[in-house]
Design a protein around this motif. Structure first.
Motif, PDB file in Angstrom:
ATOM      1  N   SER A  37       4.025  -6.785  -7.008  1.00  0.00           N
ATOM      2  CA  SER A  37       4.953  -6.310  -5.973  1.00  0.00           C
ATOM      3  C   SER A  37       5.041  -7.321  -4.839  1.00  0.00           C
ATOM      4  O   SER A  37       6.123  -7.603  -4.316  1.00  0.00           O
ATOM      5  CB  SER A  37       4.469  -4.984  -5.388  1.00  0.00           C
ATOM      6  N   PHE A  38       3.882  -7.845  -4.476  1.00  0.00           N
ATOM      7  CA  PHE A  38       3.821  -8.828  -3.389  1.00  0.00           C
ATOM      8  C   PHE A  38       4.639 -10.070  -3.748  1.00  0.00           C
ATOM      9  O   PHE A  38       5.387 -10.604  -2.925  1.00  0.00           O
ATOM     10  CB  PHE A  38       2.350  -9.184  -3.139  1.00  0.00           C
ATOM     11  N   THR A  39       4.531 -10.502  -4.996  1.00  0.00           N
ATOM     12  CA  THR A  39       5.268 -11.682  -5.449  1.00  0.00           C
ATOM     13  C   THR A  39       6.778 -11.436  -5.380  1.00  0.00           C
ATOM     14  O   THR A  39       7.543 -12.282  -4.900  1.00  0.00           O
ATOM     15  CB  THR A  39       4.837 -12.054  -6.885  1.00  0.00           C
ATOM     16  N   LEU A  40       7.207 -10.266  -5.845  1.00  0.00           N
ATOM     17  CA  LEU A  40       8.637  -9.936  -5.762  1.00  0.00           C
ATOM     18  C   LEU A  40       9.103  -9.912  -4.311  1.00  0.00           C
ATOM     19  O   LEU A  40      10.202 -10.385  -3.993  1.00  0.00           O
ATOM     20  CB  LEU A  40       8.900  -8.569  -6.417  1.00  0.00           C
ATOM     21  N   SER A  41       8.252  -9.385  -3.434  1.00  0.00           N
ATOM     22  CA  SER A  41       8.623  -9.324  -2.016  1.00  0.00           C
ATOM     23  C   SER A  41       8.690 -10.715  -1.393  1.00  0.00           C
ATOM     24  O   SER A  41       9.526 -10.975  -0.529  1.00  0.00           O
ATOM     25  CB  SER A  41       7.642  -8.443  -1.236  1.00  0.00           C
ATOM     26  N   MET A  42       7.809 -11.626  -1.840  1.00  0.00           N
ATOM     27  CA  MET A  42       7.897 -13.010  -1.344  1.00  0.00           C
ATOM     28  C   MET A  42       9.222 -13.639  -1.783  1.00  0.00           C
ATOM     29  O   MET A  42       9.896 -14.308  -0.987  1.00  0.00           O
ATOM     30  CB  MET A  42       6.714 -13.848  -1.866  1.00  0.00           C
ATOM     31  N   VAL A  52     -22.426   7.561  -8.836  1.00  0.00           N
ATOM     32  CA  VAL A  52     -21.606   6.578  -8.124  1.00  0.00           C
ATOM     33  C   VAL A  52     -20.335   6.300  -8.919  1.00  0.00           C
ATOM     34  O   VAL A  52     -20.383   6.092 -10.127  1.00  0.00           O
ATOM     35  CB  VAL A  52     -22.416   5.274  -7.940  1.00  0.00           C
ATOM     36  N   MET A  53     -19.195   6.317  -8.238  1.00  0.00           N
ATOM     37  CA  MET A  53     -17.946   5.973  -8.911  1.00  0.00           C
ATOM     38  C   MET A  53     -17.136   4.984  -8.080  1.00  0.00           C
ATOM     39  O   MET A  53     -17.460   4.712  -6.921  1.00  0.00           O
ATOM     40  CB  MET A  53     -17.114   7.229  -9.217  1.00  0.00           C
ATOM     41  N   LEU A  54     -16.081   4.447  -8.705  1.00  0.00           N
ATOM     42  CA  LEU A  54     -15.165   3.524  -8.025  1.00  0.00           C
ATOM     43  C   LEU A  54     -13.813   4.214  -7.883  1.00  0.00           C
ATOM     44  O   LEU A  54     -13.308   4.797  -8.842  1.00  0.00           O
ATOM     45  CB  LEU A  54     -15.003   2.253  -8.865  1.00  0.00           C
ATOM     46  N   ILE A  55     -13.252   4.174  -6.680  1.00  0.00           N
ATOM     47  CA  ILE A  55     -11.881   4.664  -6.489  1.00  0.00           C
ATOM     48  C   ILE A  55     -11.093   3.548  -5.831  1.00  0.00           C
ATOM     49  O   ILE A  55     -11.368   3.147  -4.703  1.00  0.00           O
ATOM     50  CB  ILE A  55     -11.823   5.940  -5.615  1.00  0.00           C
ATOM     51  N   THR A  56     -10.126   3.017  -6.554  1.00  0.00           N
ATOM     52  CA  THR A  56      -9.351   1.895  -6.040  1.00  0.00           C
ATOM     53  C   THR A  56      -7.874   2.174  -6.259  1.00  0.00           C
ATOM     54  O   THR A  56      -7.499   2.932  -7.140  1.00  0.00           O
ATOM     55  CB  THR A  56      -9.808   0.581  -6.719  1.00  0.00           C
ATOM     56  N   LYS A  57      -7.032   1.558  -5.432  1.00  0.00           N
ATOM     57  CA  LYS A  57      -5.602   1.794  -5.595  1.00  0.00           C
ATOM     58  C   LYS A  57      -4.892   0.503  -5.941  1.00  0.00           C
ATOM     59  O   LYS A  57      -5.398  -0.586  -5.679  1.00  0.00           O
ATOM     60  CB  LYS A  57      -5.006   2.395  -4.327  1.00  0.00           C
ATOM     61  N   GLY A  58      -3.727   0.655  -6.541  1.00  0.00           N
ATOM     62  CA  GLY A  58      -2.916  -0.528  -6.808  1.00  0.00           C
ATOM     63  C   GLY A  58      -2.430  -0.573  -8.229  1.00  0.00           C
ATOM     64  O   GLY A  58      -2.347   0.448  -8.915  1.00  0.00           O
ATOM     65  N   ASP A  59      -2.115  -1.787  -8.644  1.00  0.00           N
ATOM     66  CA  ASP A  59      -1.563  -2.002  -9.971  1.00  0.00           C
ATOM     67  C   ASP A  59      -2.652  -1.794 -11.021  1.00  0.00           C
ATOM     68  O   ASP A  59      -3.710  -2.427 -10.965  1.00  0.00           O
ATOM     69  CB  ASP A  59      -1.023  -3.436 -10.025  1.00  0.00           C
ATOM     70  N   LEU A  60      -2.394  -0.893 -11.964  1.00  0.00           N
ATOM     71  CA  LEU A  60      -3.419  -0.505 -12.942  1.00  0.00           C
ATOM     72  C   LEU A  60      -3.968  -1.702 -13.710  1.00  0.00           C
ATOM     73  O   LEU A  60      -5.178  -1.909 -13.818  1.00  0.00           O
ATOM     74  CB  LEU A  60      -2.833   0.535 -13.908  1.00  0.00           C
ATOM     75  N   PHE A  61      -3.064  -2.517 -14.233  1.00  0.00           N
ATOM     76  CA  PHE A  61      -3.460  -3.654 -15.071  1.00  0.00           C
ATOM     77  C   PHE A  61      -4.315  -4.646 -14.266  1.00  0.00           C
ATOM     78  O   PHE A  61      -5.378  -5.088 -14.712  1.00  0.00           O
ATOM     79  CB  PHE A  61      -2.190  -4.331 -15.602  1.00  0.00           C
ATOM     80  N   ILE A  66      -8.272   4.612 -10.806  1.00  0.00           N
ATOM     81  CA  ILE A  66      -7.310   3.687 -10.219  1.00  0.00           C
ATOM     82  C   ILE A  66      -6.058   4.501  -9.918  1.00  0.00           C
ATOM     83  O   ILE A  66      -5.432   5.042 -10.830  1.00  0.00           O
ATOM     84  CB  ILE A  66      -6.997   2.516 -11.174  1.00  0.00           C
ATOM     85  N   VAL A  67      -5.752   4.639  -8.642  1.00  0.00           N
ATOM     86  CA  VAL A  67      -4.655   5.524  -8.243  1.00  0.00           C
ATOM     87  C   VAL A  67      -3.540   4.719  -7.577  1.00  0.00           C
ATOM     88  O   VAL A  67      -3.761   3.613  -7.087  1.00  0.00           O
ATOM     89  CB  VAL A  67      -5.161   6.634  -7.278  1.00  0.00           C
ATOM     90  N   ALA A  68      -2.338   5.305  -7.574  1.00  0.00           N
ATOM     91  CA  ALA A  68      -1.197   4.611  -6.973  1.00  0.00           C
ATOM     92  C   ALA A  68      -1.296   4.619  -5.460  1.00  0.00           C
ATOM     93  O   ALA A  68      -0.893   3.665  -4.790  1.00  0.00           O
ATOM     94  CB  ALA A  68       0.107   5.287  -7.413  1.00  0.00           C
ATOM     95  N   GLU A  69      -1.853   5.685  -4.909  1.00  0.00           N
ATOM     96  CA  GLU A  69      -1.985   5.808  -3.453  1.00  0.00           C
ATOM     97  C   GLU A  69      -3.261   6.582  -3.168  1.00  0.00           C
ATOM     98  O   GLU A  69      -3.539   7.577  -3.828  1.00  0.00           O
ATOM     99  CB  GLU A  69      -0.761   6.548  -2.907  1.00  0.00           C
TER     100      GLU A  69
END
Ligand SMILES: [Mg+2]
Length: 246
Positions: free
Chosen positions: A61-66, A117-126, A146-149
């Protein structure tokens, strides 16, 4: 009583914003002939915010925005060669080695001796899956989300799936917006480990946080177990009921 501790990934366990910042400098060099008086950083951020709802978070997404910002700022004069350089910069981010923050492995190990213990991170799944694999930390977590938001709804869903009451959950992360505010709002506990760089979008007024009884701020992951001991003692008190000291 604590039943579950979750870590954020980007800028909590591994460096992330520093890579964005490096790429943004590269982008600024590329755009130098076109920017004139425009504030490149501001324009790029505005494009990212406009695109967030459709593109979500992450490097692609960042690349497209650039690219979009480059076309706008140059009034269409940006060359195919320059656009290729932007795409290459994005690819470089995706291939960048995952560098753990100091004490990340140790902190997870020490916490997991006592709590799930778990990991919760957001962003692009891949991208996030790839980063987790390259971090070498995957085996250390009982679960990964891995969540979108990272909003209240996402945390509520994760906790209800795992059958953990909010007041027995601790979130550890660098972002006031994604890791701290939504978990405090749910009635959970939050340990804030600020990273030296913070994306404007993730910024919240820390005065909103510091006074909260379920909020702790630590300077590095080395202080985490001490903070959790303190939380555990306080959560025991608040359930004792007779003499709340908060
Ligand atoms: Mg983060």
């Amino acid at each position: 009583m604590i039943e579950l501790v979750a870590f954020d990934g980007d800028d909590t366990l591994w460096h992330n914003e520093s890579i964005f910042s490096m790429t943004q400098s590269r982008f600024a060099d590329l755009m130098e002939p076109y920017v004139e008086d425009a504030d490149l950083e501001e324009r790029l951020f505005a494009t990212e915010m406009r695109n967030l709802r459709l593109f979500g978070y992450g490097v692609k997404s960042f690349t497209l925005s650039m690219i979009e910002t480059a076309i706008e700022l140059s009034h269409g004069r940006v060359s195919a060669h320059e656009i290729q350089a932007i795409i290459d910069a994005g690819r470089g981010m995706l291939e960048h080695p995952v560098e753990l923050l100091a004490g990340a492995e140790d902190a997870i190990d020490r916490v997991s001796e006592r709590y799930p213990v778990m990991l919760i991170t957001k962003g692009d799944l891949f991208d996030q899956e790839s980063k987790l694999a390259r971090s070498g930390l995957g085996e250390r977590f009982e679960a990964v989300e891995i969540v979108a938001e990272k909003d209240e709804m996402a945390y509520r869903r994760i906790l209800s799936q795992r059958g953990v009451p909010a007041d027995r959950f601790v979130m550890v992360g660098n972002s006031g917006r994604s890791d701290i505010l939504p978990t405090l709002a749910l009635g959970a506990w939050a340990v804030h480990v600020p990273y030296p760089l913070l994306w404007t979008h993730e910024h919240v007024d820390e005065n909103r946080l510091v006074a909260h009884e379920r909020y702790r701020r630590i300077e590095s992951l080395a202080d985490l177990t001490e903070a959790l001991d303190d939380l555990a003692a306080n959560s025991a008190n608040s359930h004792g009921g007779a003499d709340p000291t908060g």
